[in-house]
Scaffold this motif. Structure first.
Motif, PDB file in Angstrom:
ATOM      1  N   VAL A   4       3.078  -0.383  -9.967  1.00 66.20           N
ATOM      2  CA  VAL A   4       2.911   0.987 -10.466  1.00 66.20           C
ATOM      3  C   VAL A   4       2.506   1.953  -9.359  1.00 66.20           C
ATOM      4  O   VAL A   4       3.106   3.040  -9.209  1.00 66.20           O
ATOM      5  CB  VAL A   4       1.907   1.001 -11.636  1.00 66.20           C
ATOM      6  CG1 VAL A   4       1.574   2.444 -12.032  1.00 66.20           C
ATOM      7  CG2 VAL A   4       2.465   0.252 -12.832  1.00 66.20           C
ATOM      8  N   PRO A   5       1.491   1.623  -8.518  1.00 69.87           N
ATOM      9  CA  PRO A   5       1.162   2.565  -7.436  1.00 69.87           C
ATOM     10  C   PRO A   5       2.315   2.766  -6.451  1.00 69.87           C
ATOM     11  O   PRO A   5       2.551   3.901  -5.995  1.00 69.87           O
ATOM     12  CB  PRO A   5      -0.043   1.909  -6.760  1.00 69.87           C
ATOM     13  CG  PRO A   5      -0.645   1.047  -7.804  1.00 69.87           C
ATOM     14  CD  PRO A   5       0.510   0.537  -8.594  1.00 69.87           C
ATOM     15  N   LEU A   6       3.030   1.686  -6.109  1.00 66.67           N
ATOM     16  CA  LEU A   6       4.144   1.835  -5.156  1.00 66.67           C
ATOM     17  C   LEU A   6       5.260   2.693  -5.744  1.00 66.67           C
ATOM     18  O   LEU A   6       5.833   3.548  -5.042  1.00 66.67           O
ATOM     19  CB  LEU A   6       4.673   0.454  -4.763  1.00 66.67           C
ATOM     20  CG  LEU A   6       3.737  -0.406  -3.911  1.00 66.67           C
ATOM     21  CD1 LEU A   6       4.368  -1.766  -3.632  1.00 66.67           C
ATOM     22  CD2 LEU A   6       3.400   0.302  -2.601  1.00 66.67           C
ATOM     23  N   ALA A  52       4.952   4.970  -8.092  1.00 65.96           N
ATOM     24  CA  ALA A  52       4.460   6.342  -8.162  1.00 65.96           C
ATOM     25  C   ALA A  52       4.478   7.004  -6.794  1.00 65.96           C
ATOM     26  O   ALA A  52       4.814   8.189  -6.653  1.00 65.96           O
ATOM     27  CB  ALA A  52       3.043   6.344  -8.744  1.00 65.96           C
ATOM     28  N   LEU A  53       4.137   6.250  -5.753  1.00 61.83           N
ATOM     29  CA  LEU A  53       4.167   6.802  -4.397  1.00 61.83           C
ATOM     30  C   LEU A  53       5.591   7.158  -3.989  1.00 61.83           C
ATOM     31  O   LEU A  53       5.835   8.236  -3.392  1.00 61.83           O
ATOM     32  CB  LEU A  53       3.572   5.786  -3.420  1.00 61.83           C
ATOM     33  CG  LEU A  53       3.533   6.210  -1.936  1.00 61.83           C
ATOM     34  CD1 LEU A  53       2.675   7.469  -1.763  1.00 61.83           C
ATOM     35  CD2 LEU A  53       2.990   5.064  -1.067  1.00 61.83           C
ATOM     36  N   ALA A  54       6.554   6.294  -4.305  1.00 56.84           N
ATOM     37  CA  ALA A  54       7.948   6.593  -3.965  1.00 56.84           C
ATOM     38  C   ALA A  54       8.434   7.839  -4.693  1.00 56.84           C
ATOM     39  O   ALA A  54       9.109   8.709  -4.108  1.00 56.84           O
ATOM     40  CB  ALA A  54       8.819   5.391  -4.321  1.00 56.84           C
ATOM     41  N   GLU A  55       8.100   7.959  -5.981  1.00 57.67           N
ATOM     42  CA  GLU A  55       8.508   9.143  -6.722  1.00 57.67           C
ATOM     43  C   GLU A  55       7.840  10.399  -6.177  1.00 57.67           C
ATOM     44  O   GLU A  55       8.446  11.481  -6.128  1.00 57.67           O
ATOM     45  CB  GLU A  55       8.172   8.967  -8.212  1.00 57.67           C
ATOM     46  CG  GLU A  55       8.926   7.857  -8.913  1.00 57.67           C
ATOM     47  CD  GLU A  55      10.398   8.165  -9.056  1.00 57.67           C
ATOM     48  OE1 GLU A  55      10.804   9.329  -8.883  1.00 57.67           O
ATOM     49  OE2 GLU A  55      11.164   7.227  -9.338  1.00 57.67           O
ATOM     50  N   GLY A  56       6.583  10.274  -5.749  1.00 55.02           N
ATOM     51  CA  GLY A  56       5.892  11.429  -5.187  1.00 55.02           C
ATOM     52  C   GLY A  56       6.500  11.886  -3.874  1.00 55.02           C
ATOM     53  O   GLY A  56       6.605  13.087  -3.610  1.00 55.02           O
ATOM     54  N   LEU A  57       6.902  10.923  -3.042  1.00 50.39           N
ATOM     55  CA  LEU A  57       7.518  11.292  -1.753  1.00 50.39           C
ATOM     56  C   LEU A  57       8.862  11.966  -1.961  1.00 50.39           C
ATOM     57  O   LEU A  57       9.273  12.822  -1.150  1.00 50.39           O
ATOM     58  CB  LEU A  57       7.682  10.043  -0.880  1.00 50.39           C
ATOM     59  CG  LEU A  57       6.379   9.395  -0.394  1.00 50.39           C
ATOM     60  CD1 LEU A  57       6.681   8.126   0.373  1.00 50.39           C
ATOM     61  CD2 LEU A  57       5.578  10.377   0.470  1.00 50.39           C
TER      62      LEU A  57
END
Length: 413
Positions: free
Chosen positions: A130-132, A134-139
């Motif tokens: 989930v964190p990874l 979310a990080l990819a979507e944020g970038l």
């Protein structure tokens, strides 16, 4: 919650659920370009790569049941690629939050993984995947909207994960309750079978006592008939008739004994209500008459007013008289016996006293307190067990002037 169980694959077969979800995602992705306004976001025109990525997003859901983690990673990678290549709207951007079918496909895959896998893998999904993702979507989100994109994806995926764990927990509770109910049912069935076997054993012992008593009567009657054959043929004929009748009764009791000992499978179609009842105190006079036919001189007397007795006490009283008379026949032979039944009102009790004058033979066979006539309830031990079962007292022993007495008191209060 019923809908959640259906999505989790409990209401319908998992393979059908997964295939339906895959088709639903494909349909949503194919319809997405038609429902987004042309001037809403600058999106690429659907092409072959778009179709391939849509299939990669949805198809893994069809086989999620066999490989949950691989399916999740492929779906998430394809969905992120679709956003990175601008085939689908950003999850967060100038136009606001947009959660399309590709993001819902990832959330559905997370939900199914939480339902179908144990705590270690699902914890890794919540703590690592989930964190990874979310990080990819944020970038990939536009500048100024990255934090919102990360927060949206985290909330969406963690909510799916939490609902999945809740569905799994409820399923585990339901399965445990069903198992407990099945175990309780098996235990009740086992207890019922044990009670049936215990009752069969008790009835078999009762019938065994009757058979043993009848056989003892037949032996004594045969001996008596042989002794009087020459002197009084009429009396010998009566004794022979008594032997015949006792033999018929014994055969009947043996048949009943075999019926009782039949297995549960063998007794299908039998009606237990048709079994003849066990003897009661009212049958003692008939018992005394049958013993008299052997040549035993029996004085029978009843005093007091009879009162109602439980079935077990009725049977105990009858068996005490039967055991005592059988014991007398075996060890004393033709002698005089006095059988007295005394009903008392205050306190309510039934006193049973059977005393004999002893054998005419000066060297009688000793009366063992542990074993008398074979099968007759194990003699005095059987009497004590019966008396103890109904809360009475028993005293037995030789008389000072010769003979033997059995004295039983059944408390009826």
């Amino acid at each position: 919650m019923r809908a959640i169980r259906s999505v989790a694959g409990h209401g319908i077969p998992p393979a059908v659920t997964d295939a339906g979800l895959a088709l639903l995602v494909i349909g949503g992705c194919l319809a997405l370009p038609r429902i987004i306004p042309a001037d809403d976001q600058a999106l690429r025109t659907p092409d072959t790569w778009w179709l391939v990525l849509v299939l990669l997003t949805a198809a893994p859901l069809a086989v999620h049941r066999r490989a949950p983690l691989v399916s999740l990673l492929i779906t998430a990678s394809a969905a992120t690629t679709l956003q990175g290549l601008a085939y689908v709207p950003q999850v967060a951007g100038p136009q606001g939050t947009s959660i399309g079918p590709t993001y819902l496909a990832v959330a559905t895959s997370v939900f199914l993984t939480a339902v179908r896998r144990g705590p270690w893998l699902t914890t890794a999904v919540a703590g690592v995947f989930v964190p990874l993702d979310a990080l990819a979507e944020g970038l990939l989100a536009p500048a100024g909207h990255r934090l919102a994109a990360c927060a949206t994806v985290v909330v969406l995926l963690l909510a799916a994960w939490a609902f999945g764990r809740l569905a799994r927990a409820r399923t585990a509770i339901r399965d445990e309750a069903l198992e407990r109910a099945a175990a309780l049912e098996r235990e009740q069935a086992a207890n019922a079978r044990a009670a049936v076997m215990h009752e069969r054993a008790r009835i078999a012992r009762e019938l065994h006592d009757i058979v043993a008593h009848n056989v003892s009567l037949m032996v004594v009657q045969t001996i008596a008939a042989d002794r009087v054959q020459d002197r009084t043929p009429e009396k010998a004929h009566e004794l022979h008739a008594a032997v015949e009748q006792t033999g018929r009764d014994t055969v009947t009791e043996l048949r009943r004994l075999l019926d009782v000992l039949r297995t549960e499978e063998e007794e299908e179609g039998r009606d237990p209500s048709k079994e003849p009842p066990q003897p009661t105190v009212d049958a003692v006079p008939s018992l005394v008459d049958s013993v008299r036919a052997t040549g035993l001189d029996v004085d029978f007397a009843v005093s007091g007013t009879p009162i109602a007795l439980p079935a077990g006490t009725h049977l105990t009283a009858y068996r005490i008289v039967q055991e005592a008379l059988t014991n007398t026949l075996k060890h004393a032979g033709p002698t005089r016996v006095r059988v007295n039944l005394v009903w008392d009102d205050q306190p309510q009790r039934l006193t049973i006293r059977i005393c004999d004058d002893g054998p005419a033979d000066p060297a009688p066979a000793p009366r063992d307190t542990a074993a008398v006539a074979p099968g007759a309830g194990h003699g005095l031990v059987g009497m004590r067990e019966r008396i103890a079962a109904v809360g009475g007292t028993l005293h037995t022993g030789p008389r000072p002037g010769g003979g033997y007495c059995v004295h039983a008191v059944l408390d009826l209060s």
